[in-house]
Design a protein around this motif. Sequence first.
Motif, PDB file in Angstrom:
ATOM      1  N   PRO A 116      19.453  12.047 -62.857  1.00  0.00           N
ATOM      2  CA  PRO A 116      18.661  13.278 -62.852  1.00  0.00           C
ATOM      3  C   PRO A 116      17.604  13.238 -61.758  1.00  0.00           C
ATOM      4  CG  PRO A 116      17.941  11.840 -64.611  1.00  0.00           C
ATOM      5  CD  PRO A 116      19.159  11.196 -64.011  1.00  0.00           C
ATOM      6  N   ASP A 117      17.016  14.375 -61.473  1.00  0.00           N
ATOM      7  CA  ASP A 117      15.957  14.472 -60.469  1.00  0.00           C
ATOM      8  C   ASP A 117      14.696  13.812 -61.026  1.00  0.00           C
ATOM      9  OD1 ASP A 117      14.295  15.033 -58.422  1.00  0.00           O
ATOM     10  OD2 ASP A 117      14.347  17.218 -58.625  1.00  0.00           O
ATOM     11  N   LEU A 118      14.226  12.775 -60.335  1.00  0.00           N
ATOM     12  CA  LEU A 118      13.073  12.008 -60.806  1.00  0.00           C
ATOM     13  C   LEU A 118      11.826  12.245 -59.947  1.00  0.00           C
ATOM     14  CD1 LEU A 118      14.865   8.612 -61.498  1.00  0.00           C
ATOM     15  CD2 LEU A 118      14.268  10.372 -63.158  1.00  0.00           C
ATOM     16  N   GLU A 119      11.817  13.322 -59.173  1.00  0.00           N
ATOM     17  CA  GLU A 119      10.712  13.525 -58.236  1.00  0.00           C
ATOM     18  C   GLU A 119       9.370  13.647 -58.954  1.00  0.00           C
ATOM     19  OE1 GLU A 119       9.447  16.475 -54.529  1.00  0.00           O
ATOM     20  OE2 GLU A 119      11.198  16.944 -55.788  1.00  0.00           O
ATOM     21  N   LYS A 120       9.282  14.470 -60.001  1.00  0.00           N
ATOM     22  CA  LYS A 120       8.001  14.679 -60.673  1.00  0.00           C
ATOM     23  C   LYS A 120       7.504  13.412 -61.387  1.00  0.00           C
ATOM     24  CE  LYS A 120       8.322  19.689 -61.288  1.00  0.00           C
ATOM     25  NZ  LYS A 120       8.328  20.806 -62.276  1.00  0.00           N
ATOM     26  N   PRO A 121       8.344  12.740 -62.193  1.00  0.00           N
ATOM     27  CA  PRO A 121       7.833  11.523 -62.832  1.00  0.00           C
ATOM     28  C   PRO A 121       7.470  10.439 -61.825  1.00  0.00           C
ATOM     29  CG  PRO A 121      10.184  11.808 -63.280  1.00  0.00           C
ATOM     30  CD  PRO A 121       9.696  13.086 -62.687  1.00  0.00           C
ATOM     31  N   VAL A 122       8.204  10.352 -60.722  1.00  0.00           N
ATOM     32  CA  VAL A 122       7.874   9.345 -59.716  1.00  0.00           C
ATOM     33  C   VAL A 122       6.554   9.672 -59.035  1.00  0.00           C
ATOM     34  CG1 VAL A 122       8.563   8.406 -57.471  1.00  0.00           C
ATOM     35  CG2 VAL A 122      10.227   8.555 -59.331  1.00  0.00           C
ATOM     36  N   GLN A 123       6.301  10.948 -58.783  1.00  0.00           N
ATOM     37  CA  GLN A 123       5.014  11.338 -58.217  1.00  0.00           C
ATOM     38  C   GLN A 123       3.868  10.978 -59.158  1.00  0.00           C
ATOM     39  OE1 GLN A 123       5.324  15.501 -57.285  1.00  0.00           O
ATOM     40  NE2 GLN A 123       6.440  15.159 -55.354  1.00  0.00           N
ATOM     41  N   ALA A 124       4.071  11.190 -60.452  1.00  0.00           N
ATOM     42  CA  ALA A 124       3.038  10.829 -61.423  1.00  0.00           C
ATOM     43  C   ALA A 124       2.778   9.325 -61.408  1.00  0.00           C
ATOM     44  CB  ALA A 124       3.458  11.284 -62.819  1.00  0.00           C
ATOM     45  N   VAL A 125       3.858   8.560 -61.302  1.00  0.00           N
ATOM     46  CA  VAL A 125       3.709   7.104 -61.236  1.00  0.00           C
ATOM     47  C   VAL A 125       2.962   6.703 -59.962  1.00  0.00           C
ATOM     48  CG1 VAL A 125       4.959   4.925 -60.976  1.00  0.00           C
ATOM     49  CG2 VAL A 125       5.730   6.619 -62.640  1.00  0.00           C
ATOM     50  N   SER A 126       3.281   7.352 -58.839  1.00  0.00           N
ATOM     51  CA  SER A 126       2.631   7.031 -57.568  1.00  0.00           C
ATOM     52  C   SER A 126       1.124   7.299 -57.635  1.00  0.00           C
ATOM     53  CB  SER A 126       3.261   7.839 -56.435  1.00  0.00           C
ATOM     54  OG  SER A 126       4.634   7.502 -56.279  1.00  0.00           O
ATOM     55  N   LYS A 127       0.742   8.406 -58.262  1.00  0.00           N
ATOM     56  CA  LYS A 127      -0.690   8.707 -58.404  1.00  0.00           C
ATOM     57  C   LYS A 127      -1.380   7.673 -59.286  1.00  0.00           C
ATOM     58  CE  LYS A 127      -0.332  13.719 -57.681  1.00  0.00           C
ATOM     59  NZ  LYS A 127      -0.521  15.069 -58.289  1.00  0.00           N
ATOM     60  N   ALA A 128      -0.693   7.297 -60.361  1.00  0.00           N
ATOM     61  CA  ALA A 128      -1.272   6.278 -61.239  1.00  0.00           C
ATOM     62  C   ALA A 128      -1.444   4.947 -60.498  1.00  0.00           C
ATOM     63  CB  ALA A 128      -0.384   6.076 -62.465  1.00  0.00           C
ATOM     64  N   VAL A 129      -0.470   4.617 -59.643  1.00  0.00           N
ATOM     65  CA  VAL A 129      -0.563   3.386 -58.869  1.00  0.00           C
ATOM     66  C   VAL A 129      -1.717   3.467 -57.871  1.00  0.00           C
ATOM     67  CG1 VAL A 129       0.606   1.992 -57.115  1.00  0.00           C
ATOM     68  CG2 VAL A 129       1.855   2.728 -59.150  1.00  0.00           C
ATOM     69  N   GLU A 130      -1.888   4.619 -57.239  1.00  0.00           N
ATOM     70  CA  GLU A 130      -3.010   4.799 -56.303  1.00  0.00           C
ATOM     71  C   GLU A 130      -4.341   4.572 -57.007  1.00  0.00           C
ATOM     72  OE1 GLU A 130      -2.730   8.575 -54.467  1.00  0.00           O
ATOM     73  OE2 GLU A 130      -0.844   8.150 -53.414  1.00  0.00           O
ATOM     74  N   ASN A 131      -4.484   5.136 -58.199  1.00  0.00           N
ATOM     75  CA  ASN A 131      -5.726   4.938 -58.949  1.00  0.00           C
ATOM     76  C   ASN A 131      -5.909   3.467 -59.329  1.00  0.00           C
ATOM     77  OD1 ASN A 131      -6.400   7.671 -58.893  1.00  0.00           O
ATOM     78  ND2 ASN A 131      -5.269   8.107 -60.785  1.00  0.00           N
ATOM     79  N   LEU A 132      -4.806   2.832 -59.719  1.00  0.00           N
ATOM     80  CA  LEU A 132      -4.871   1.422 -60.095  1.00  0.00           C
ATOM     81  C   LEU A 132      -5.290   0.560 -58.910  1.00  0.00           C
ATOM     82  CD1 LEU A 132      -4.275  -0.724 -62.301  1.00  0.00           C
ATOM     83  CD2 LEU A 132      -1.931  -0.825 -61.443  1.00  0.00           C
TER      84      LEU A 132
END
Length: 592
Positions: free
Chosen positions: A37-53
Amino acid sequence: MPVFHTKTIESILEPVASQVSRLVILHEEAEDGGAMPDLEKPVQAVSKAVENLVRVGHETINHSDDPILKQDMPSSLRRVTEASKTLEKASDMIKADPHSKQARRFLIDGARGILQGTSSLLLCFDESEVRKIIRECKKVLDYLAVAEVIETMEDLVQFVKDLSPCLTKVSHEVDARQKELTHQPHREILIRCLDSVKSLAPILICSMKIFIQILQQGGKGIEEAAENRNYLAQRMTDEINEIVRVLQLVTYDEDEWDADDLSIMRKAFGAIESKMQTAQDWLADPRALKGGAGEKALRQILEHALRIADRCLPADRDLIRKAVSDISNMVDSLSELRAEGKGTSPQAEALARGIGQRLNDLSRTLGKAIQNAERSGIQQPAHTILGKLDQARRWLNAPWIDDKGLGQNAIKQITEEGRRIAKQCPEPHRTDLARLCDEVDGLSNQLADLVRRGEGNSPQAKEIAQKLNNKLNELKNKIHTALLQRVVEDFVDIGTPLKQFTDAVLAPEGWSQRIEKWFCEAERQSFPGLNLQGPQIVKEIFTTKRAYSPSMLSVLLIRPEWWQLAEATRTRGLSKHYKMLLTILRASPRSW
């Protein structure tokens, strides 16, 4: 058993682990021909969380004064960032081609990298917090080390003023830490040690005060008072050291005693593989500090390797132990060079490369050792008598089936344990138990001889197996009875030695037979199971200058009326022990 050792780490990583598991399921479904499936939105959310981390991680590094944290955390931050980029790349590839195998591989690698990197990041921070608590514990240890040189009341007052805030801080921080832990055995150890420290602290101060008073008054008993003070200080030191040890633990194998050797070996090998990259990163960094996460991971790898060696075949065992010994010596040398600031020297770099190569060789050797143990089918006897009995019965039920000697070895260890217990038993139990062990060994050898001759399924073998099974049951019951009887004997009569002690203390001071009478009775009464020998202790108290610890004397002082006994001790010419007895009585629960 909990996967993560603190509740905070568990609350952060469990959702991440759940998402990684979901991705693995999607990957397996795609392997069967399904589209990702298209994982663009969940991956973007993960990327933002990683940036904050990562941002929070850099802020933590900038505001921390912990050099090990500053060394270890950047590599974890880089690992998380790289994994996030891999995940984004996989998302773009899946969007372009939902059936791309390479995209699925990148997806799994990225998700795994985020989980491992986040875990490493949290462990770095958690270890830094633990080091803060340990620093406070070491302050307490430093104060305890000077307890022996305090000889004035002014110094004692200052000692208490300095020690009290440190103890209070340690108490609060250790209590908070134990509430954070997920491994119950570690929590229980910390609680027990902390309670011991709290109860020993006032007794130590009291013993120091008694020592100073005797010293200033020039009275007798100065040696006993000093030894009692030193004993209490050492007890507190031991408890604090145990707290420090447990604070640094992150794993607990609560199921190890129930697992078979192959399961334990595989589990240890899995732990080695999970720590290998961290260890190699430490070796590759010539400026890495001694005592960092990488060095700890490397030494833990060696510990796990020895656990595997203890359970594998003899040929593999010797090879693994030699390899571990060589690597350990090389790591010690490398740590010394880096501690001296010579981590970039040719010698240190050559050592690091050599250790890395040997680690890889060790990993391959361990894998082969596990395979060899699995192919051989050789098992070790269980750790408990009941476990050994089960293994023995399986052999007796079908002695013609080759179990690689497991059943006979289990029987041999049961009889060895029976003989060891027999030595501690009085007659006639000792002779009966030893005789039964001999009978069991004899039947076991007869059955083994029949099996070797190919007659394991003969009527004679079956008859011997049945007799042996009955004898094993009888031996199990006798061992159980002997142990129970030993416990009963140790604790059933504490009144007699206490009464004799009272009679000896309250007897007229000039009565010459007072101590002699006690000596006679002391030979008949003892606490053999505890190795305390209550009357014998009191016998020595009357005649020697030896100091006795609270744990030894408390076996005698177990009732409220012993407060009067302590006073009688003082008035009957035994004043040199009065203060010590009174100190222990004051430390003893009045509910006794």
